[in-house]
Design an enzyme around this catalytic site. Structure first.
Site, short mmCIF file in Angstrom:
data_model
loop_
_atom_site.label_atom_id
_atom_site.label_comp_id
_atom_site.label_asym_id
_atom_site.label_seq_id
_atom_site.Cartn_x
_atom_site.Cartn_y
_atom_site.Cartn_z
N HIS A 4 0.84 -1.20 0.00
CA HIS A 4 0.00 0.00 0.00
C HIS A 4 0.88 1.25 0.00
O HIS A 4 1.74 1.40 0.84
CB HIS A 4 -0.91 0.03 1.23
CG HIS A 4 -2.11 -0.85 1.09
ND1 HIS A 4 -3.20 -0.78 1.93
CD2 HIS A 4 -2.39 -1.83 0.19
CE1 HIS A 4 -4.11 -1.67 1.55
NE2 HIS A 4 -3.63 -2.32 0.51
N TYR A 38 -8.85 5.55 8.23
CA TYR A 38 -8.89 5.91 9.65
C TYR A 38 -9.97 6.98 9.80
O TYR A 38 -9.89 8.03 9.16
CB TYR A 38 -7.54 6.47 10.10
CG TYR A 38 -6.44 5.43 10.20
CD1 TYR A 38 -5.75 5.01 9.07
CD2 TYR A 38 -6.10 4.88 11.43
CE1 TYR A 38 -4.74 4.06 9.15
CE2 TYR A 38 -5.09 3.93 11.53
CZ TYR A 38 -4.42 3.53 10.39
OH TYR A 38 -3.42 2.58 10.48
N PRO A 75 -2.78 0.91 19.13
CA PRO A 75 -2.59 0.39 17.77
C PRO A 75 -2.82 1.41 16.65
O PRO A 75 -2.58 1.09 15.48
CB PRO A 75 -3.62 -0.75 17.67
CG PRO A 75 -4.59 -0.52 18.76
CD PRO A 75 -3.89 0.24 19.82
N LYS A 116 2.27 0.38 15.02
CA LYS A 116 3.71 0.36 15.31
C LYS A 116 4.19 -0.82 16.16
O LYS A 116 5.39 -1.11 16.19
CB LYS A 116 4.10 1.66 16.05
CG LYS A 116 4.04 2.90 15.17
CD LYS A 116 5.27 3.00 14.29
CE LYS A 116 5.12 4.01 13.19
NZ LYS A 116 4.64 3.46 11.92
N TYR A 150 4.29 7.21 9.61
CA TYR A 150 3.50 6.01 9.36
C TYR A 150 4.34 4.91 8.70
O TYR A 150 4.24 3.75 9.09
CB TYR A 150 2.27 6.34 8.49
CG TYR A 150 1.24 5.25 8.50
CD1 TYR A 150 0.29 5.16 9.52
CD2 TYR A 150 1.20 4.28 7.50
CE1 TYR A 150 -0.65 4.14 9.54
CE2 TYR A 150 0.26 3.26 7.51
CZ TYR A 150 -0.66 3.20 8.53
OH TYR A 150 -1.59 2.19 8.55
P1 RFL Z 1 3.40 -11.12 21.91
O1 RFL Z 1 2.83 -11.26 20.52
O2 RFL Z 1 2.47 -10.74 22.98
O3 RFL Z 1 4.11 -12.51 22.25
C1 RFL Z 1 4.60 -12.80 23.55
C2 RFL Z 1 4.58 -14.30 23.75
O4 RFL Z 1 5.11 -14.60 25.04
C3 RFL Z 1 4.31 -15.61 25.62
N1 RFL Z 1 4.47 -15.58 27.10
C4 RFL Z 1 5.21 -16.45 27.80
N2 RFL Z 1 5.97 -17.48 27.41
C5 RFL Z 1 6.61 -18.18 28.39
N3 RFL Z 1 6.49 -17.90 29.71
C6 RFL Z 1 5.74 -16.86 30.13
N4 RFL Z 1 5.65 -16.59 31.44
C7 RFL Z 1 5.07 -16.08 29.16
N5 RFL Z 1 4.25 -15.01 29.22
C8 RFL Z 1 3.89 -14.72 27.98
C9 RFL Z 1 2.91 -15.32 25.14
O5 RFL Z 1 2.06 -16.45 25.22
C10 RFL Z 1 3.18 -14.87 23.72
O6 RFL Z 1 3.10 -15.93 22.79
O7 RFL Z 1 4.60 -10.07 21.94
P2 RFL Z 1 5.74 -9.72 20.86
O8 RFL Z 1 6.33 -10.98 20.28
O9 RFL Z 1 6.58 -8.71 21.48
O10 RFL Z 1 4.91 -9.07 19.62
C11 RFL Z 1 4.28 -7.81 19.76
C12 RFL Z 1 3.05 -7.75 18.86
O11 RFL Z 1 2.25 -8.88 19.10
C13 RFL Z 1 2.23 -6.45 19.11
O12 RFL Z 1 3.08 -5.35 19.32
C14 RFL Z 1 1.31 -6.11 17.92
O13 RFL Z 1 0.31 -7.10 17.75
C15 RFL Z 1 0.64 -4.74 18.12
N6 RFL Z 1 -0.34 -4.42 17.08
C16 RFL Z 1 0.07 -3.92 15.85
N7 RFL Z 1 1.38 -3.74 15.58
C17 RFL Z 1 1.79 -3.32 14.33
O14 RFL Z 1 2.99 -3.15 14.12
N8 RFL Z 1 0.90 -3.06 13.31
C18 RFL Z 1 -0.46 -3.21 13.52
O15 RFL Z 1 -1.23 -3.02 12.56
C19 RFL Z 1 -0.91 -3.62 14.83
N9 RFL Z 1 -2.23 -3.79 15.07
C20 RFL Z 1 -1.71 -4.59 17.33
C21 RFL Z 1 -2.63 -4.26 16.31
C22 RFL Z 1 -2.18 -5.10 18.55
C23 RFL Z 1 -3.52 -5.26 18.78
N10 RFL Z 1 -3.92 -5.80 20.02
C24 RFL Z 1 -4.83 -6.86 20.15
C25 RFL Z 1 -3.20 -5.43 21.19
C26 RFL Z 1 -3.99 -4.41 16.52
C27 RFL Z 1 -4.45 -4.87 17.76
C28 RFL Z 1 -5.93 -4.95 17.96
C1 PHB Z 2 -4.98 -4.18 11.52
O1 PHB Z 2 -5.17 -4.45 10.32
O2 PHB Z 2 -5.19 -4.99 12.41
C2 PHB Z 2 -4.51 -2.81 11.87
C3 PHB Z 2 -4.12 -1.95 10.86
C4 PHB Z 2 -3.69 -0.65 11.18
C5 PHB Z 2 -3.70 -0.26 12.49
C6 PHB Z 2 -4.07 -1.12 13.50
C7 PHB Z 2 -4.49 -2.41 13.19
O3 PHB Z 2 -3.32 1.02 12.80
#
Ligand code: RFL
Ligand code: PHB
Length: 404
Positions: free
Chosen positions: A78, A207, A299, A303, A391
């Site tokens: 994109h 957005y 989110p 990032k 972004y």
């Molecule tokens: P994770 O993915 O939370 O993984 C951590 C892992 O550690 C495990 N764990 C343990 N393992 C052993 N012993 C323990 N005591 C433990 N405690 C926990 C967990 O089970 C898990 O498997 O962290 P990590 O790897 O640092 O990754 C980070 C990302 O997951 C997170 O930053 C993103 O998902 C945030 N995020 C977005 N980031 C983007 O760059 N672009 C996006 O578009 C974006 N959209 C989002 C998002 C996060 C969202 N939510 C649900 C918070 C959209 C949403 C809705």
């Molecule tokens: C997503 O597709 O889950 C998503 C995309 C952009 C954002 C947050 C979440 O800023």
């Protein structure tokens, strides 16, 4: 329980989310041994629907880790995003205003699956469903990790511990309270997300700042949509039927969006709270925090995953320096390097969140300020550049450049 079964590795990685799995892969490529210990099952990790947008830096790192083939075949490039407010839309040409950069639409689930497959193909060790994981003696040169599984206790001796265990993990919680500062802002709303096998309402992400609250139209492919609605923290996902979700989304869209929206049964629905959070430092002796274990962004700026990938790249480089060059300079500089990038992304995510959401008790004038700011930003070369540069994300060598 019987006595612990003991083994040894160079780097013990706690957590098999994107941070832990990518670190494992990068270390493997560099010839450094690592074992990953994960609390839940692989299927559970894959079932968490989260990020959707990869910066170019993350795309490059996944290529470097040797797991980019499917991403390039199936991901969508994109070159712009749309902002909507006061019933109007404005496209921000990310490519034009960032000097030719784009973002990639490719779900976190897919990234995780590609990394898991590469790890299995290389015969590398991941322990899933580990209970009672604990980290020990990371203030000495002989740290170790313990856990229980299937009635057996285990001990893994290592040189370093990588805390990639997310916001609720054990690593940050084990750092001495006197050595850690935590900065936190909790937002008074959450995001209700819905995933559906319906064509996205728009070619690019939209957005939306609406009087009824923020909404985001995102996607995973040409046939799979991901939508989000700002909801009060008191709401529960069970109280939102699919019909109620689609109806509320329609009310936050413009006429064109309402006409084009295709609805269908949800594949997944969940509510995520919004938080800005940073831990300083990210290194405690021989333990490092990376990804959500060390910081959380709301989110809005997309990032979180992108910060996780760049943290682990810095950590991998530092560990390579340690083993190959016998130098501790990289590990000594790990926190500073990461935190420079992290704070910039934290600021952008906070700023975009307050620009696009309705806060409880906002005065009527606040929405007018938001509209005027959006008008200004999208009609000024400097404004468009500000949005686009942030972004698409900062370069990996940002810390070095900002010192010049
Ligand atoms: P994770 O993915 O939370 O993984 C951590 C892992 O550690 C495990 N764990 C343990 N393992 C052993 N012993 C323990 N005591 C433990 N405690 C926990 C967990 O089970 C898990 O498997 O962290 P990590 O790897 O640092 O990754 C980070 C990302 O997951 C997170 O930053 C993103 O998902 C945030 N995020 C977005 N980031 C983007 O760059 N672009 C996006 O578009 C974006 N959209 C989002 C998002 C996060 C969202 N939510 C649900 C918070 C959209 C949403 C809705
Ligand atoms: C997503 O597709 O889950 C998503 C995309 C952009 C954002 C947050 C979440 O800023």
């Amino acid at each position: 329980m019987s006595t612990a079964q003991t083994s040894r590795t160079q780097v013990a990685i706690v957590g098999a989310g994107p941070a832990g799995l990518l670190l494992g892969q990068l270390l493997h490529k560099a010839g450094i041994d690592a074992v990953i210990i994960e609390r839940v099952s692989a299927d559970y990790v894959l079932g968490r629907i989260r990020a959707g947008i990869l910066e170019q830096v993350s795309v490059d790192l996944l290529d470097e880790a040797g797991v980019g083939t499917r991403m390039h075949a199936e991901g969508l490039v994109h070159g712009g995003v749309e902002l909507m407010w006061d019933g109007r839309r404005h496209r921000v040409d990310l490519n034009k205003y960032s000097g030719g950069q784009n973002v990639m639409v490719y779900g976190q689930t897919e990234v995780t699956q590609d990394l898991m497959q590469a790890r299995a193909a290389a015969g590398l060790s991941t322990i899933y469903e580990a209970r009672n994981t604990a980290v020990h003696d990371f203030d000495t040169a002989r740290p170790y990790v313990t856990w229980d599984k299937d009635g057996q206790s285990y001990r893994l001796d290592c040189d370093f511990i990588a805390g990639c265990d997310g916001f609720h993990g054990v690593c940050r919680a084990s750092a001495p309270r006197s050595a850690i500062t935590e900065y936190e802002k909790v937002y008074p709303f959450g995001w209700l997300g819905l995933l559906a096998d319906t064509p996205p309402v728009n070619d690019e992400l939209v957005y939306i700042n609406s009087p009824r609250g923020f909404a985001l139209c995102s996607q995973r492919s040409k046939t799979r949509s991901r939508y989000y609605l700002q909801v009060p923290l008191t709401h529960h996902v069970e109280d939102w039927s699919d019909d109620a979700f689609w109806q509320e989304l329609r009310l936050r869209l413009d006429d064109e969006g309402r006409e084009r929206l295709v609805t269908g049964p949800s594949l997944e629905k969940s509510i995520a709270p919004l938080r800005s959070f940073v831990t300083e430092p990210l290194r405690f002796g021989r333990m490092f925090l990376a990804g959500d274990a060390g910081h959380i962004v709301p989110p809005t700026g997309a990032k979180g995953l992108n910060l996780a990938t760049t943290d682990v790249k810095y950590l991998c480089n530092a560990l390579v320096e340690f083993y190959r060059d016998k130098s501790e300079a990289g590990i000594d500089d790990y926190s500073r390097k990461c935190l420079g990038r992290i704070w910039r992304a934290e600021r952008f995510s906070w700023w975009l969140t307050q620009l696009m959401h309705r806060f409880p008790h906002d005065e009527q004038i606040t929405a007018k300020f938001q509209h005027a700011e959006l008008d200004y930003l999208t009609h000024s070369e400097a404004g468009l550049r500000t949005i686009a540069e942030n972004y698409v994300g900062l370069p990996l060598d940002f810390a070095e450049r900002s010192l010049m």
